[in-house]
Design an enzyme around this catalytic site. Structure first.
Site, short mmCIF file in Angstrom:
data_model
loop_
_atom_site.label_atom_id
_atom_site.label_comp_id
_atom_site.label_asym_id
_atom_site.label_seq_id
_atom_site.Cartn_x
_atom_site.Cartn_y
_atom_site.Cartn_z
N ALA A 32 1.08 -2.23 -2.37
CA ALA A 32 -0.31 -2.52 -2.03
C ALA A 32 -1.17 -1.34 -2.45
CB ALA A 32 -0.44 -2.77 -0.53
N LYS A 33 -2.45 -1.59 -2.47
CA LYS A 33 -3.36 -0.54 -2.95
C LYS A 33 -3.29 0.72 -2.08
CE LYS A 33 -6.82 -3.25 -3.67
NZ LYS A 33 -8.23 -3.65 -3.77
N ARG A 34 -2.97 0.52 -0.78
CA ARG A 34 -2.92 1.70 0.08
C ARG A 34 -1.74 2.62 -0.27
NH1 ARG A 34 -1.79 -2.62 3.01
NH2 ARG A 34 0.38 -2.96 3.62
N ASP A 35 -0.85 2.18 -1.15
CA ASP A 35 0.27 3.02 -1.55
C ASP A 35 -0.16 4.13 -2.50
OD1 ASP A 35 2.32 1.79 -0.03
OD2 ASP A 35 2.33 0.11 -1.43
#
Ligand SMILES: [Zn+2]
Length: 306
Positions: A234-237
């Site tokens: 996910a983008k939060r990674d």
């Protein structure tokens, strides 16, 4: 000539896992002499500007597609016509259940979790009229099977649940399963390559395609990208979109090279990868995208060209 497709939802920027799936869809289509179509699935979750950035990122990967981009938001008439046809055949019924109602309903023995228990399937007209006063109805498909088997390039024969699934949501928006099947049918798509999180949807979609008189496409459900904790990327990674990577000095060519390397393909260009592409030798395990600092402490993920 058949066609394959990529069908992103414009809910934000594509990350490396999405781009990898897109590259695979392109490789599958081009290596089998098919057209490659681009369809934006914007019936909900559309964010302003996301579509343009997604298409630009796909082009930066070296992908090209045939014809105009198709948007689901511009195809309401086609979904309505398909629903009318099903209604005329007595294959739709109104459902007034909330998620809670479905979770609390006694389910048939051996029913798969989440299977619609058929609560509204045989309501009388008087019962329906009373329920309409309380809550707008969704429309469900009256199915005649419990399961359906599809053939997948990577998974072989796959049998999955077909319940009375929703085809029109109670907010009036066509359900994902309906829109996808109608679009694939009308666009002449005979090859569906997408993430394997959608494998369990394929039997419902294939069953509906058959009901609507469309051919059942060849499927290839490809492994997803996971983060170092084994969860879906996910983008939060962190730096996983092209914009995020560019801010760290990693350009689109380098990102594409990492994706192609993860597929065991030549990294010099998308066409070199195409020439070497063999579906049978694709990795079937998820792509675990780790981002450990390397020895020089640059923070670049292992596997990035230095
Ligand atoms: Zn119901």
């Amino acid at each position: 000539m058949g066609a394959g497709r990529f069908a992103p939802s414009p809910s934000g920027d594509l990350h490396l896992g999405n781009l990898r799936t897109a590259i695979l869809a392109w490789l599958f289509a081009r290596s089998t002499e098919r057209k490659f179509l681009m369809r934006v699935e914007d019936l909900d979750r559309a964010r302003a500007g996301a579509e343009a950035r997604q298409l630009s990122d796909l082009a930066a990967m070296g992908l090209s597609w045939d014809g105009e981009v198709v948007r689901q938001s511009e195809r309401s008439d086609l979904y309505a016509a398909a629903l009318d046809g099903l209604r005329d055949r007595g294959l739709l019924y109104e459902c007034f259940c909330t998620r809670r109602d479905i979770a609390d309903a006694p389910s048939a023995p051996h029913a798969a979790p989440g299977t619609y228990p058929g609560t509204c399937r045989d309501l009388t007209e008087a019962e329906r009229a009373a329920k309409r006063e309380l809550r707008p109805a969704a429309l469900r498909l009256r199915t005649e099977v419990d399961s359906f088997t599809v053939t997948d390039e990577l998974h072989g024969a796959y049998t999955g649940v077909v319940d009375d699934f929703v085809v029109l949501r109670n907010d009036g928006v066509p359900a994902y399963n309906l829109a996808v099947v109608v679009d694939d049918g009308i666009q002449g798509i005979d090859q569906v390559v997408r993430g394997d999180d959608l494998l369990s949807s394929a039997p419902r979609q294939a069953y509906l395609a058959k009901l609507l008189g469309y051919g059942i496409p060849a499927y290839a459900h490809v492994p997803l990208a996971l983060n170092s904790e084994g969860k879906r990327l996910a983008k939060r990674d962190g730096a996983v979109t092209l914009a995020q990577l560019a801010a760290e000095g990693i350009d689109a060519d380098a990102a594409r090279a990492v994706i192609l390397a993860s597929l065991g393909l030549p990294t010099s260009s998308i066409y070199a990868a195409l020439a070497a592409f063999r579906p049978a030798s694709l990795p079937t395990d998820p792509w675990v995208f780790t981002r450990s600092p390397d020895a020089r402490g640059t923070g670049k993920p292992i596997g990035w060209p230095s």
